[in-house]
Design a protein around this motif. Structure first.
Motif, PDB file in Angstrom:
ATOM      1  N   ILE A 163       0.828  -1.194   0.000  1.00  0.00           N
ATOM      2  CA  ILE A 163       0.000   0.000   0.000  1.00  0.00           C
ATOM      3  C   ILE A 163       0.872   1.258   0.000  1.00  0.00           C
ATOM      4  CG2 ILE A 163      -1.891  -1.167   1.154  1.00  0.00           C
ATOM      5  CD1 ILE A 163      -1.054   0.333   3.739  1.00  0.00           C
ATOM      6  N   THR A 164       0.211   2.404  -0.149  1.00  0.00           N
ATOM      7  CA  THR A 164       0.885   3.696  -0.098  1.00  0.00           C
ATOM      8  C   THR A 164       0.290   4.517   1.033  1.00  0.00           C
ATOM      9  OG1 THR A 164      -0.679   4.850  -1.541  1.00  0.00           O
ATOM     10  CG2 THR A 164       1.113   3.622  -2.611  1.00  0.00           C
ATOM     11  N   ALA A 165       0.925   5.652   1.295  1.00  0.00           N
ATOM     12  CA  ALA A 165       0.438   6.542   2.345  1.00  0.00           C
ATOM     13  C   ALA A 165      -0.969   7.036   2.058  1.00  0.00           C
ATOM     14  CB  ALA A 165       1.389   7.726   2.500  1.00  0.00           C
ATOM     15  N   ARG A 166      -1.331   7.157   0.802  1.00  0.00           N
ATOM     16  CA  ARG A 166      -2.680   7.607   0.467  1.00  0.00           C
ATOM     17  C   ARG A 166      -3.738   6.615   0.935  1.00  0.00           C
ATOM     18  NH1 ARG A 166       0.375   9.388  -3.972  1.00  0.00           N
ATOM     19  NH2 ARG A 166       0.152  11.632  -4.335  1.00  0.00           N
ATOM     20  N   GLU A 167      -3.391   5.348   0.964  1.00  0.00           N
ATOM     21  CA  GLU A 167      -4.351   4.318   1.346  1.00  0.00           C
ATOM     22  C   GLU A 167      -4.458   4.134   2.859  1.00  0.00           C
ATOM     23  OE1 GLU A 167      -3.965   0.776  -1.571  1.00  0.00           O
ATOM     24  OE2 GLU A 167      -2.144   1.979  -1.828  1.00  0.00           O
ATOM     25  N   HIS A 168      -3.445   4.546   3.594  1.00  0.00           N
ATOM     26  CA  HIS A 168      -3.451   4.362   5.051  1.00  0.00           C
ATOM     27  C   HIS A 168      -2.627   5.482   5.690  1.00  0.00           C
ATOM     28  CE1 HIS A 168      -3.709   2.611   8.920  1.00  0.00           C
ATOM     29  NE2 HIS A 168      -2.716   1.741   8.852  1.00  0.00           N
ATOM     30  N   PRO A 169      -3.104   6.740   5.597  1.00  0.00           N
ATOM     31  CA  PRO A 169      -2.279   7.864   6.071  1.00  0.00           C
ATOM     32  C   PRO A 169      -1.996   7.828   7.568  1.00  0.00           C
ATOM     33  CG  PRO A 169      -4.486   8.615   5.474  1.00  0.00           C
ATOM     34  CD  PRO A 169      -4.357   7.213   4.975  1.00  0.00           C
ATOM     35  N   GLU A 170      -2.865   7.210   8.361  1.00  0.00           N
ATOM     36  CA  GLU A 170      -2.621   7.189   9.804  1.00  0.00           C
ATOM     37  C   GLU A 170      -1.387   6.377  10.181  1.00  0.00           C
ATOM     38  OE1 GLU A 170      -5.804   7.367  12.865  1.00  0.00           O
ATOM     39  OE2 GLU A 170      -7.081   6.771  11.185  1.00  0.00           O
ATOM     40  N   ILE A 171      -0.938   5.484   9.283  1.00  0.00           N
ATOM     41  CA  ILE A 171       0.255   4.683   9.605  1.00  0.00           C
ATOM     42  C   ILE A 171       1.477   5.579   9.764  1.00  0.00           C
ATOM     43  CG2 ILE A 171       0.992   4.241   7.237  1.00  0.00           C
ATOM     44  CD1 ILE A 171       1.061   1.748  10.203  1.00  0.00           C
ATOM     45  N   LEU A 172       1.421   6.805   9.267  1.00  0.00           N
ATOM     46  CA  LEU A 172       2.542   7.723   9.462  1.00  0.00           C
ATOM     47  C   LEU A 172       2.774   8.005  10.945  1.00  0.00           C
ATOM     48  CD1 LEU A 172       1.883   8.179   6.369  1.00  0.00           C
ATOM     49  CD2 LEU A 172       2.861  10.445   6.678  1.00  0.00           C
ATOM     50  N   GLY A 173       1.797   7.666  11.778  1.00  0.00           N
ATOM     51  CA  GLY A 173       1.975   7.777  13.213  1.00  0.00           C
ATOM     52  C   GLY A 173       2.868   6.708  13.798  1.00  0.00           C
ATOM     53  N   ASP A 262       1.881  16.469  -1.436  1.00  0.00           N
ATOM     54  CA  ASP A 262       0.786  17.189  -2.087  1.00  0.00           C
ATOM     55  C   ASP A 262      -0.470  16.339  -2.246  1.00  0.00           C
ATOM     56  OD1 ASP A 262      -0.379  19.443  -3.162  1.00  0.00           O
ATOM     57  OD2 ASP A 262       0.263  19.019  -5.215  1.00  0.00           O
ATOM     58  N   ASP A 263      -0.920  15.762  -1.149  1.00  0.00           N
ATOM     59  CA  ASP A 263      -2.204  15.066  -1.127  1.00  0.00           C
ATOM     60  C   ASP A 263      -3.000  15.636   0.043  1.00  0.00           C
ATOM     61  OD1 ASP A 263      -4.206  13.055  -0.213  1.00  0.00           O
ATOM     62  OD2 ASP A 263      -3.443  11.912  -1.910  1.00  0.00           O
ATOM     63  N   PRO A 264      -4.073  16.385  -0.210  1.00  0.00           N
ATOM     64  CA  PRO A 264      -4.791  17.064   0.874  1.00  0.00           C
ATOM     65  C   PRO A 264      -5.301  16.120   1.960  1.00  0.00           C
ATOM     66  CG  PRO A 264      -5.462  17.943  -1.247  1.00  0.00           C
ATOM     67  CD  PRO A 264      -4.616  16.734  -1.533  1.00  0.00           C
ATOM     68  N   SER A 265      -5.743  14.929   1.567  1.00  0.00           N
ATOM     69  CA  SER A 265      -6.266  14.014   2.573  1.00  0.00           C
ATOM     70  C   SER A 265      -5.154  13.500   3.479  1.00  0.00           C
ATOM     71  CB  SER A 265      -6.992  12.835   1.909  1.00  0.00           C
ATOM     72  OG  SER A 265      -6.109  12.078   1.105  1.00  0.00           O
ATOM     73  N   VAL A 266      -3.986  13.217   2.920  1.00  0.00           N
ATOM     74  CA  VAL A 266      -2.848  12.789   3.737  1.00  0.00           C
ATOM     75  C   VAL A 266      -2.402  13.927   4.641  1.00  0.00           C
ATOM     76  CG1 VAL A 266      -0.452  11.992   3.699  1.00  0.00           C
ATOM     77  CG2 VAL A 266      -2.099  11.069   2.055  1.00  0.00           C
ATOM     78  N   SER A 267      -2.346  15.140   4.103  1.00  0.00           N
ATOM     79  CA  SER A 267      -1.925  16.287   4.903  1.00  0.00           C
ATOM     80  C   SER A 267      -2.856  16.518   6.078  1.00  0.00           C
ATOM     81  CB  SER A 267      -1.865  17.550   4.031  1.00  0.00           C
ATOM     82  OG  SER A 267      -0.848  17.446   3.063  1.00  0.00           O
ATOM     83  N   ALA A 268      -4.166  16.382   5.850  1.00  0.00           N
ATOM     84  CA  ALA A 268      -5.133  16.615   6.924  1.00  0.00           C
ATOM     85  C   ALA A 268      -4.986  15.594   8.038  1.00  0.00           C
ATOM     86  CB  ALA A 268      -6.550  16.592   6.359  1.00  0.00           C
TER      87      ALA A 268
END
Length: 384
Positions: A163-173, A262-268
């Motif tokens: 997967i990518t960060a776009r698919e699971h942005p919370e994993i950046l935690g 530059d992905d608004p959903s990931v940034s949010a």
């Protein structure tokens, strides 16, 4: 989801892929033997271990040399003290392998951890894999023993592949360096390295990794993170001005990488749920803090959240309120709320006003007049 592998999986019968493991060591003579014993007992046997004696003032370097003399998979390099990021970079430049991992020298890696992570990458072809962890604290009543933090449990379930960060942005935690195995070609190709001269160096680099590659997320526990209580670990020094400055710098670096993505959903998600996630640990230091620390706290909060406000973050209700008070530079009110909350035996009281649940902060602690109602609100799924 099965992601087409960029790297063909190794055929059965081929050699076990080499895993290079970097182990920085500074002032860890009491814990280093247990860390190295766990590493060398790994069921994944093809290891190249580089221990970086980062100018340690104790016997850590000598202990590492003893292990190198007994096991030819271990090498030791001695450097002047440069900090964790620099030590990791030195070790990364020297270590060999198809894959790359990092072990902190006061922690322990479970026997099957590296076999699990490497095996997953061999099968999936992803750029790196991350697994869950156990916090290793003093047993009750002083601590919580060996346990999986609920937020790590949530981030690592269900299992995900390629997967990518776009698919699971919370994993950046999941910012940790040491519960991951990276494909070495990915690490080098993405130009990854650890920041030097600053604490909390894990987050900027792991953030860049998530944004640059495809990764696997595993529910398996692959690391035991020792929580030291002797006052010497970095995470026990949050009241210092330098600690807070370093935290702001690494948050700044991480947010810059996300904005470049530059992905608004990931940034949010990153701004509200990831970047704000540890602020409560600093808010506990507000009562009794000095002027310079408070001013730096306010400056950092305004820099990172001034355009949006922490009232929109994923912080618990009391800490959202304190975050708003910090934004308003209301030091005495923030200190009073944190001191009041620290005295409570359970969740903060709440009250209902016009059908909305609000924090029930006593009037003698905080006059709600002039407080943003959103800063007092309790969301439908929350306890106070």
């Amino acid at each position: 989801m099965k992601w087409p592998a960029k790297h063909a999986a190794r055929r059965r019968g081929r050699r076990e892929p080499m895993l290079g493991v970097v182990v920085p060591a500074y002032g860890v003579e009491h814990w280093l033997p247990e860390a190295l014993d766990s590493l060398l007992s790994s069921s994944h046997r093809a290891l190249d271990v580089v221990v970086v004696d980062d100018g340690s003032p104790d016997a850590s370097g000598e202990i590492a040399e003893e292990y190198a003399a007994r096991d030819d998979r271990v090498r030791v390099v001695h450097t002047d003290n440069g900090g964790l990021g620099a030590a990791r970079n030195v070790g990364t430049a020297l270590v060999r392998g198809d894959y790359l991992a990092f072990l902190d020298s006061d922690d322990v890696v479970p026997a099957a951890a590296y076999a699990t992570l490497v095996g997953e990458l061999e099968r999936s072809g992803s750029d790196f894999a991350t697994g869950s962890i156990l916090r290793w604290e003093a047993p009750p009543p002083a601590g919580a023993g060996l346990h999986e933090p609920p937020w790590m449990h949530r981030l690592h379930r269900p299992a995900r592949e390629g997967i990518t960060a776009r698919e699971h942005p919370e994993i950046l935690g999941d910012v940790f360096a040491w519960n991951k195995v990276f494909r070495r070609s990915f690490w080098d190709g993405a130009g990854l390295a650890w920041p030097e001269g600053v604490r909390y160096e894990d987050q900027p680099t792991t953030t860049r990794a998530y944004l640059a590659g495809r990764f696997d997320v595993l529910p398996a526990v692959v690391y035991h993170w020792r929580i030291r209580t002797d006052g010497t670990s970095i995470t026990q020094q949050r009241s210092s001005l330098q600690d807070l400055a370093d935290r702001w710098e690494t948050k700044r670096l991480s947010l810059a990488a996300v904005r470049e993505y530059d992905d608004p959903s990931v940034s949010a998600v990153f701004l509200d749920r990831v970047l704000a996630g540890d602020l409560h640990r600093y808010f506990t230091g507000i009562p009794g803090c000095d002027d310079a620390w408070w001013e730096l706290l306010v400056a950092g909060v305004l820099e990172l959240w001034g355009e949006r406000s922490l009232v929109h973050s994923g912080l618990p209700p009391v800490h959202r309120l304190v975050g708003w008070l910090v934004e308003q530079d209301r030091r005495s009110d923030a200190a009073a709320v944190m001191a009041w909350f620290a005295r409570l035996d359970g969740p903060a009281p709440q009250e209902e006003r016009d059908g909305v649940r609000l924090l029930g902060v006593p009037l003698e602690v905080l006059d709600p007049t002039g407080v943003d109602p959103d800063a007092l609100a309790i969301r439908a799924h929350e306890r106070a």
